[in-house]
Design a protein around this motif. Sequence first.
Motif, PDB file in Angstrom:
ATOM      1  N   LEU A  84      -4.744  -6.930  -3.909  1.00 50.50           N
ATOM      2  CA  LEU A  84      -6.255  -6.300  -3.784  1.00 50.50           C
ATOM      3  C   LEU A  84      -6.094  -5.550  -2.651  1.00 50.50           C
ATOM      4  N   GLY A  85      -5.875  -5.994  -1.459  1.00 48.19           N
ATOM      5  CA  GLY A  85      -6.038  -5.444  -0.022  1.00 48.19           C
ATOM      6  C   GLY A  85      -5.026  -4.284  -0.083  1.00 48.19           C
ATOM      7  N   ARG A  91      -6.552  -1.559  -1.860  1.00 46.87           N
ATOM      8  CA  ARG A  91      -7.728  -0.831  -1.117  1.00 46.87           C
ATOM      9  C   ARG A  91      -7.094  -0.008   0.070  1.00 46.87           C
ATOM     10  N   VAL A 110     -10.182  -0.256  -7.461  1.00 45.64           N
ATOM     11  CA  VAL A 110     -10.558  -0.575  -6.161  1.00 45.64           C
ATOM     12  C   VAL A 110     -12.174  -0.479  -5.995  1.00 45.64           C
ATOM     13  N   LEU A 166      -2.116  -8.974   3.734  1.00 43.93           N
ATOM     14  CA  LEU A 166      -3.125  -8.586   2.574  1.00 43.93           C
ATOM     15  C   LEU A 166      -2.487  -9.239   1.215  1.00 43.93           C
ATOM     16  N   LEU A 197     -12.754  -4.706   4.302  1.00 45.69           N
ATOM     17  CA  LEU A 197     -11.272  -5.097   4.284  1.00 45.69           C
ATOM     18  C   LEU A 197     -11.149  -6.437   4.720  1.00 45.69           C
ATOM     19  N   ARG A 220     -11.151 -12.138   0.071  1.00 44.48           N
ATOM     20  CA  ARG A 220     -10.548 -11.822  -1.269  1.00 44.48           C
ATOM     21  C   ARG A 220      -9.371 -11.233  -1.104  1.00 44.48           C
ATOM     22  N   TYR A 221      -9.561 -10.244   0.183  1.00 43.37           N
ATOM     23  CA  TYR A 221      -8.429  -9.270   0.248  1.00 43.37           C
ATOM     24  C   TYR A 221      -7.171  -9.788   0.885  1.00 43.37           C
ATOM     25  N   TRP A 222      -6.911 -10.960   1.345  1.00 43.03           N
ATOM     26  CA  TRP A 222      -6.026 -11.757   2.051  1.00 43.03           C
ATOM     27  C   TRP A 222      -5.097 -12.613   1.227  1.00 43.03           C
ATOM     28  N   TRP A 268       0.808  -0.995   0.218  1.00 43.11           N
ATOM     29  CA  TRP A 268      -0.034   0.169  -0.021  1.00 43.11           C
ATOM     30  C   TRP A 268       0.825   1.151   0.094  1.00 43.11           C
TER      31      TRP A 268
END
Length: 255
Positions: free
Chosen positions: A177-178, A181, A200, A174, A161, A165-167, A28
Amino acid sequence: MFHSYAAIGDSFTEGVGDELPDGSVRGWADFVAIGLAAAAREPIGYANLAIRGRKLGPIIDEQLDPAIALRPELLSFNGGGNDMLRPRMDEQVTASRFRDAIERIRAEGIHVLMLSGANPTDHIPMGKVFDARGARLTAALVDLADRPGVTFVDNFNDVGLRDIRYWSPDKLHLNALGHARVASNVLTGLGVAVPAEWGVEEVAAAPAGPKSRNTAAYYREFVLPWIGRRLTGRSSGDGRAAKRPTLEPVPDAAA
């Protein structure tokens, strides 16, 4: 508008779970740097001193002074996630050290990006215990958001979050995708546009993932090695150096 950005923390900020083909990690904070460069429409300086496995104490003791010495306009600070996963955690001491670090950054005239980590507790063993700890720590520090020069981004309480799906497969970090986000949460908190090409909003609008189940294979591959490191006093970050220890240009074109 920020033209230089430094990040300190643990695996969350280093970018573990968002692995690139060459074996490096993105995460991120890298996305945020790209978003800041796109908003500035010119290269900005970006440093990332975070190292996986670090508890809050070593993050402050080893990373804070070098990050301040870079004199960034924006410095992101996250920590305490690894403390919460230990059998015992002195919540008052952890909150006090976190608070002191934020005030130290503010005293240097640097804008503080204070953020809580994403919440993995729907998916990991003893999740309810760690969820309660994280909620109490976040609540104990939320008043700092009212300080001048502080932007607080509360990823821990971002319910969406928590979707599987985000992990990543270890369910503790993450995936790409995570991390995207979280970067979207951060840029929104800073009042910076989120690049539409990250997708996102489209991911958030898609159906939720399946209910998470921890199989015997999951325990063998992820949980038992983690326990082994704890019992032997080892860390996933042993011997690792910061991936980006100095302010290096992030071009607008990277977006």
